[in-house]
Design an enzyme around this catalytic site. Structure first.
Site, PDB file in Angstrom:
ATOM      1  N   ARG A 254      62.197 -15.465 -57.725  1.00 48.43           N
ATOM      2  CA  ARG A 254      61.719 -16.688 -57.066  1.00 48.43           C
ATOM      3  C   ARG A 254      62.625 -17.873 -57.402  1.00 48.43           C
TER       4      ARG A 254
ATOM      5  N   ASP B   2      48.451   9.409 -49.226  1.00 50.97           N
ATOM      6  CA  ASP B   2      47.824   8.545 -50.230  1.00 50.97           C
ATOM      7  C   ASP B   2      47.433   9.392 -51.442  1.00 50.97           C
TER       8      ASP B   2
ATOM      9  N   SER C 170      45.132  -9.903 -66.090  1.00 51.81           N
ATOM     10  CA  SER C 170      44.759  -9.845 -64.660  1.00 51.81           C
ATOM     11  C   SER C 170      44.101  -8.495 -64.410  1.00 51.81           C
TER      12      SER C 170
ATOM     13  N   TYR D  84      45.030  -6.464 -62.209  1.00 53.17           N
ATOM     14  CA  TYR D  84      46.142  -5.497 -62.073  1.00 53.17           C
ATOM     15  C   TYR D  84      46.555  -4.968 -63.444  1.00 53.17           C
ATOM     16  N   HIS D  85      46.827  -5.891 -64.378  1.00 55.38           N
ATOM     17  CA  HIS D  85      47.274  -5.426 -65.694  1.00 55.38           C
ATOM     18  C   HIS D  85      46.196  -4.553 -66.356  1.00 55.38           C
TER      19      HIS D  85
ATOM     20  N   LYS E  11      46.337  -0.919 -65.435  1.00 53.14           N
ATOM     21  CA  LYS E  11      47.333  -0.150 -66.194  1.00 53.14           C
ATOM     22  C   LYS E  11      46.769   0.284 -67.540  1.00 53.14           C
TER      23      LYS E  11
ATOM     24  N   THR F 288      59.926 -23.425 -59.651  1.00 45.82           N
ATOM     25  CA  THR F 288      58.497 -23.619 -59.942  1.00 45.82           C
ATOM     26  C   THR F 288      58.101 -22.996 -61.277  1.00 45.82           C
TER      27      THR F 288
ATOM     28  N   ASN G  42      52.555   6.061 -49.180  1.00 39.41           N
ATOM     29  CA  ASN G  42      51.670   5.882 -48.020  1.00 39.41           C
ATOM     30  C   ASN G  42      51.946   4.557 -47.306  1.00 39.41           C
TER      31      ASN G  42
ATOM     32  N   ASN H 108      42.789   1.923 -56.265  1.00 35.26           N
ATOM     33  CA  ASN H 108      44.061   2.558 -55.914  1.00 35.26           C
ATOM     34  C   ASN H 108      44.753   3.107 -57.162  1.00 35.26           C
TER      35      ASN H 108
ATOM     36  N   THR I 242      53.034  -1.304 -68.130  1.00 33.53           N
ATOM     37  CA  THR I 242      53.561  -2.666 -68.109  1.00 33.53           C
ATOM     38  C   THR I 242      53.404  -3.323 -69.478  1.00 33.53           C
TER      39      THR I 242
ATOM     40  N   VAL J 182      61.173  -6.712 -63.903  1.00 38.25           N
ATOM     41  CA  VAL J 182      62.473  -6.184 -63.464  1.00 38.25           C
ATOM     42  C   VAL J 182      63.134  -7.181 -62.514  1.00 38.25           C
TER      43      VAL J 182
ATOM     44  N   TYR K 203      55.474 -22.518 -63.958  1.00 36.71           N
ATOM     45  CA  TYR K 203      54.022 -22.678 -63.990  1.00 36.71           C
ATOM     46  C   TYR K 203      53.614 -23.272 -65.345  1.00 36.71           C
TER      47      TYR K 203
ATOM     48  N   ARG L 204      51.030  -3.310 -57.537  1.00 37.37           N
ATOM     49  CA  ARG L 204      51.639  -3.895 -58.724  1.00 37.37           C
ATOM     50  C   ARG L 204      51.592  -5.422 -58.845  1.00 37.37           C
TER      51      ARG L 204
HETATM   52  P1  NAD Z   1      56.321  -1.589 -55.125  1.00 41.05           P
HETATM   53  O1  NAD Z   1      55.064  -2.201 -54.642  1.00 41.05           O
HETATM   54  O2  NAD Z   1      57.604  -2.068 -54.530  1.00 41.05           O
HETATM   55  O3  NAD Z   1      56.273   0.003 -54.946  1.00 41.05           O
HETATM   56  C1  NAD Z   1      55.111   0.765 -55.158  1.00 41.05           C
HETATM   57  C2  NAD Z   1      55.048   1.809 -54.045  1.00 41.05           C
HETATM   58  O4  NAD Z   1      53.909   2.648 -54.263  1.00 41.05           O
HETATM   59  C3  NAD Z   1      54.883   1.185 -52.656  1.00 41.05           C
HETATM   60  O5  NAD Z   1      55.875   1.668 -51.765  1.00 41.05           O
HETATM   61  C4  NAD Z   1      53.487   1.606 -52.222  1.00 41.05           C
HETATM   62  O6  NAD Z   1      53.356   1.791 -50.820  1.00 41.05           O
HETATM   63  C5  NAD Z   1      53.290   2.898 -53.021  1.00 41.05           C
HETATM   64  N1  NAD Z   1      51.880   3.204 -53.262  1.00 41.05           N
HETATM   65  C6  NAD Z   1      50.948   2.389 -53.818  1.00 41.05           C
HETATM   66  N2  NAD Z   1      49.772   3.001 -53.859  1.00 41.05           N
HETATM   67  C7  NAD Z   1      49.953   4.238 -53.335  1.00 41.05           C
HETATM   68  C8  NAD Z   1      49.087   5.329 -53.088  1.00 41.05           C
HETATM   69  N3  NAD Z   1      47.789   5.268 -53.381  1.00 41.05           N
HETATM   70  N4  NAD Z   1      49.611   6.462 -52.541  1.00 41.05           N
HETATM   71  C9  NAD Z   1      50.922   6.533 -52.225  1.00 41.05           C
HETATM   72  N5  NAD Z   1      51.785   5.519 -52.418  1.00 41.05           N
HETATM   73  C10 NAD Z   1      51.296   4.384 -52.964  1.00 41.05           C
HETATM   74  O7  NAD Z   1      56.332  -1.745 -56.711  1.00 41.05           O
HETATM   75  P2  NAD Z   1      57.555  -1.663 -57.736  1.00 41.05           P
HETATM   76  O8  NAD Z   1      58.002  -3.035 -58.045  1.00 41.05           O
HETATM   77  O9  NAD Z   1      58.533  -0.652 -57.280  1.00 41.05           O
HETATM   78  O10 NAD Z   1      56.808  -1.125 -59.023  1.00 41.05           O
HETATM   79  C11 NAD Z   1      56.650   0.269 -59.219  1.00 41.05           C
HETATM   80  C12 NAD Z   1      55.801   0.511 -60.459  1.00 41.05           C
HETATM   81  O11 NAD Z   1      56.429  -0.073 -61.594  1.00 41.05           O
HETATM   82  C13 NAD Z   1      54.397  -0.081 -60.383  1.00 41.05           C
HETATM   83  O12 NAD Z   1      53.481   0.816 -60.954  1.00 41.05           O
HETATM   84  C14 NAD Z   1      54.490  -1.326 -61.226  1.00 41.05           C
HETATM   85  O13 NAD Z   1      53.263  -1.612 -61.795  1.00 41.05           O
HETATM   86  C15 NAD Z   1      55.522  -0.943 -62.273  1.00 41.05           C
HETATM   87  N6  NAD Z   1      56.246  -2.112 -62.787  1.00 41.05           N
HETATM   88  C16 NAD Z   1      56.982  -2.895 -61.947  1.00 41.05           C
HETATM   89  C17 NAD Z   1      57.649  -4.021 -62.444  1.00 41.05           C
HETATM   90  C18 NAD Z   1      58.473  -4.928 -61.573  1.00 41.05           C
HETATM   91  O14 NAD Z   1      58.960  -5.963 -62.065  1.00 41.05           O
HETATM   92  N7  NAD Z   1      58.661  -4.606 -60.290  1.00 41.05           N
HETATM   93  C19 NAD Z   1      57.559  -4.309 -63.810  1.00 41.05           C
HETATM   94  C20 NAD Z   1      56.782  -3.497 -64.643  1.00 41.05           C
HETATM   95  C21 NAD Z   1      56.129  -2.393 -64.126  1.00 41.05           C
HETATM   96  N1  USQ Z   2      55.846 -17.699 -63.216  1.00 41.39           N
HETATM   97  C1  USQ Z   2      56.344 -18.988 -63.143  1.00 41.39           C
HETATM   98  N2  USQ Z   2      56.804 -19.431 -61.937  1.00 41.39           N
HETATM   99  C2  USQ Z   2      56.802 -18.655 -60.810  1.00 41.39           C
HETATM  100  C3  USQ Z   2      56.300 -17.344 -60.902  1.00 41.39           C
HETATM  101  C4  USQ Z   2      55.823 -16.906 -62.114  1.00 41.39           C
HETATM  102  O1  USQ Z   2      56.380 -19.726 -64.142  1.00 41.39           O
HETATM  103  O2  USQ Z   2      57.231 -19.149 -59.757  1.00 41.39           O
HETATM  104  C5  USQ Z   2      55.372 -17.184 -64.524  1.00 41.39           C
HETATM  105  C6  USQ Z   2      53.970 -16.604 -64.509  1.00 41.39           C
HETATM  106  O3  USQ Z   2      52.986 -17.606 -64.703  1.00 41.39           O
HETATM  107  C7  USQ Z   2      54.033 -15.602 -65.654  1.00 41.39           C
HETATM  108  C8  USQ Z   2      55.486 -15.151 -65.660  1.00 41.39           C
HETATM  109  O4  USQ Z   2      56.199 -16.096 -64.868  1.00 41.39           O
HETATM  110  O5  USQ Z   2      53.769 -16.243 -66.870  1.00 41.39           O
HETATM  111  C9  USQ Z   2      55.708 -13.773 -65.092  1.00 41.39           C
HETATM  112  O6  USQ Z   2      55.163 -13.719 -63.779  1.00 41.39           O
HETATM  113  P1  USQ Z   2      55.759 -12.691 -62.700  1.00 41.39           P
HETATM  114  O7  USQ Z   2      55.083 -12.947 -61.403  1.00 41.39           O
HETATM  115  O8  USQ Z   2      57.235 -12.706 -62.732  1.00 41.39           O
HETATM  116  O9  USQ Z   2      55.329 -11.280 -63.333  1.00 41.39           O
HETATM  117  P2  USQ Z   2      53.909 -10.611 -63.536  1.00 41.39           P
HETATM  118  O10 USQ Z   2      52.842 -11.246 -62.733  1.00 41.39           O
HETATM  119  O11 USQ Z   2      53.674 -10.498 -65.003  1.00 41.39           O
HETATM  120  O12 USQ Z   2      54.125  -9.181 -62.918  1.00 41.39           O
HETATM  121  C10 USQ Z   2      55.414  -8.547 -62.798  1.00 41.39           C
HETATM  122  C11 USQ Z   2      55.251  -7.378 -61.828  1.00 41.39           C
HETATM  123  C12 USQ Z   2      54.237  -6.393 -62.425  1.00 41.39           C
HETATM  124  C13 USQ Z   2      54.698  -5.975 -63.812  1.00 41.39           C
HETATM  125  C14 USQ Z   2      54.909  -7.188 -64.718  1.00 41.39           C
HETATM  126  C15 USQ Z   2      55.573  -6.827 -66.041  1.00 41.39           C
HETATM  127  O13 USQ Z   2      54.784  -7.862 -60.557  1.00 41.39           O
HETATM  128  O14 USQ Z   2      54.145  -5.252 -61.566  1.00 41.39           O
HETATM  129  O15 USQ Z   2      53.722  -5.136 -64.399  1.00 41.39           O
HETATM  130  O16 USQ Z   2      55.840  -8.095 -64.069  1.00 41.39           O
HETATM  131  S1  USQ Z   2      54.935  -7.775 -67.365  1.00 41.39           S
HETATM  132  O17 USQ Z   2      55.033  -9.184 -67.005  1.00 41.39           O
HETATM  133  O18 USQ Z   2      55.718  -7.461 -68.526  1.00 41.39           O
HETATM  134  O19 USQ Z   2      53.543  -7.400 -67.519  1.00 41.39           O
END
Ligand code: NAD
Ligand code: USQ
Length: 392
Positions: free
Chosen positions: A241, A74, A179, A181-182, A185, A253, A32, A118, A144, A211, A255, A100
């Site tokens: 980053r 959606d 968080s 968010y977490h 999940k 950076t 969406n 959501n 996650t 990832v 943290y 996410r």
């Molecule tokens: P992303 O935000 O790039 O992609 C998610 C997509 O889902 C977006 O395009 C968004 O528009 C769509 N979306 C969200 N809510 C929706 C809804 N209600 N209806 C239709 N579409 C919707 O995220 P990503 O990095 O590709 O992550 C994908 C999944 O993998 C997430 O569930 C995230 O929690 C999980 N994940 C990601 C990471 C990471 O490091 N990126 C790590 C662990 C888990």
């Molecule tokens: N961190 C730093 N410096 C930065 C950014 C982050 O030290 O500039 C630290 C954070 O404090 C944290 C760690 O890096 O301790 C990871 O943070 P992140 O932003 O890389 O990842 P996180 O918030 O945990 O979330 C990401 C994705 C989320 C996914 C998660 C997997 O956004 O969708 O679920 O990674 S996991 O971490 O295994 O839960």
């Protein structure tokens, strides 16, 4: 196989859709575009330019590839997801379609509600659609590693054998997420586990680590097939980053103390893991959990690795331990099991193989596009948005 990729316009969803189509599957994506809207809300955007989804699928088809179907809507809306299931009759559903960002979910009451409604409502609708319209389909759900938090014992793959007062059972591993968010999940995982037991559905919950990387065989075919690269303080993940910071001579950076340990994996391994889960589905009624990451590092170690690699390409970043905007343990034990995907045949790509060419090479070419405002954190877990960020 007929496969639905929910969240197919996102960072992982779009490369997954192309990868599975290339393997011969009949793929449809659902999105969406809320992610693009949420970026705008905080004034961030992908460092790599991303084409509209409709352009992506038409470029893909113009290369003679198996067409990818698109359904815009959606998944929290029942009529929409019901019609998508009726039209596509999926055999597997890869569910990336969630909100996410942990920082986004902590910005305000509204952000917490947006995230949890959501994610939890969207997933509930998918579960009902499976029950009513595709009861034999297999849900491959992106969870996650952060669901577990950072306990002082080894993290198992979803379940823990417990002996209590002389009796034993295998129970879901305790969850201590950090968080809203977490937490969303965790709520999803409970709902999914319940419907596997109650309705006999089947699901694999992929508890994925952080990832990194943007290049896959398919994204490399045309710049318009690129996936997003986030580096801002809300959506950008830590390694991305650091690489961007190194490229523009900004301090890396870290943290707080930097002892936060997390699991990491290359984007290509995400695609492979999803494929392995699809090829080896859960049995009817089974809810299983795979821990999906390949290496673990502290965030300080990661900064040191980036700084060392950056020096090899002629940059000289410094590492700065800044005040942690999050509430999390900065020094802790961490050991998470992750053998189930390896047992299915995953051959990991390690960070040392891709850091210089894959990540630093990519950001180096885009350094003039970096928005410096997005590098120091503009939010805090306690105070939400700080004054330097745009006010809603
Ligand atoms: P992303 O935000 O790039 O992609 C998610 C997509 O889902 C977006 O395009 C968004 O528009 C769509 N979306 C969200 N809510 C929706 C809804 N209600 N209806 C239709 N579409 C919707 O995220 P990503 O990095 O590709 O992550 C994908 C999944 O993998 C997430 O569930 C995230 O929690 C999980 N994940 C990601 C990471 C990471 O490091 N990126 C790590 C662990 C888990
Ligand atoms: N961190 C730093 N410096 C930065 C950014 C982050 O030290 O500039 C630290 C954070 O404090 C944290 C760690 O890096 O301790 C990871 O943070 P992140 O932003 O890389 O990842 P996180 O918030 O945990 O979330 C990401 C994705 C989320 C996914 C998660 C997997 O956004 O969708 O679920 O990674 S996991 O971490 O295994 O839960």
């Amino acid at each position: 196989m007929k496969i639905l990729v929910l969240g197919g316009d996102g960072y992982l969803g779009w490369p997954t859709a192309m990868y599975l189509a290339e393997k011969g599957h009949d793929v449809s994506v659902v999105d969406n575009f809320h992610r693009r809207l949420w970026d705008t809300e905080i004034g961030a955007s992908s460092l790599l330019p991303i084409a509209p989804l409709q352009d992506r699928v038409s470029v893909w088809a113009s290369l003679g590839k198996k067409p990818i179907g698109v359904h815009v809507g959606d998944i929290t809306e029942w009529d929409f997801i019901e019609s998508v299931f009726n039209k596509t009759q999926p055999e597997a559903i890869v569910h990336y379609g969630e909100h996410r960002s942990a920082p986004f979910s902590m910005l305000s009451r509204r952000n917490a509600v947006v995230t949890q409604v959501n994610n939890v409502v969207g997933t509930l609708n998918v579960l009902y659609a499976m029950k009513d319209l595709a009861p034999e389909s297999h849900l491959v759900k992106l969870g996650t590693m952060g669901e577990y938090g950072t306990p002082n014992i080894n993290i198992e793959e979803g379940f823990l054998e417990v002996t209590h007062k002389g009796r034993s059972d295998v129970l879901p591993f305790p969850k201590q997420p950090a968080s809203f968010y977490h937490l969303s999940k965790v709520h999803d995982s409970h709902n999914i586990m319940f419907v596997c037991r109650a309705w006999g559905l089947r699901s694999t919950d992929l508890n994925q680590g952080v990832v990194y990387g943007v290049h896959t065989d398919e994204t490399a075919l045309d710049p318009r097939l690129a996936t997003r690269f986030d580096y801002d303080d809300v959506w950008g993940t830590v390694l991305n980053r650091y690489c961007v910071q190194a490229a523009i001579d900004h301090p890396l950076t870290v943290y707080g103390k930097g002892g936060q340990t997390r699991g990491f994996l290359d984007i290509n391994d995400t695609l492979k893991c999803v494929e392995l889960a699809i090829e080896h589905p859960a049995s009817m009624g089974e809810y299983r959990v795979f821990n999906q990451f390949t290496e673990q590092f502290t965030v300080l170690e990661l900064a040191q690795k980036v700084a060392e690699a950056a020096r090899k390409v002629g940059w000289d970043p410094i590492i700065e331990n800044i005040t942690n905007p999050r509430i999390e343990m900065e020094e802790h034990y961490y050991h998470a099991e992750h053998t189930r995907l390896l047992d299915l045949g995953l051959e990991p790509r390690y960070l040392s193989e891709t850091l210089i060419d894959g990540l630093l090479g990519t950001v180096g070419g885009l350094a003039d596009q970096v928005n410096r405002r997005l590098l120091y954190p503009g939010h805090s877990w306690k105070e939400g948005l700080l004054e330097t960020q745009p006010v809603q």
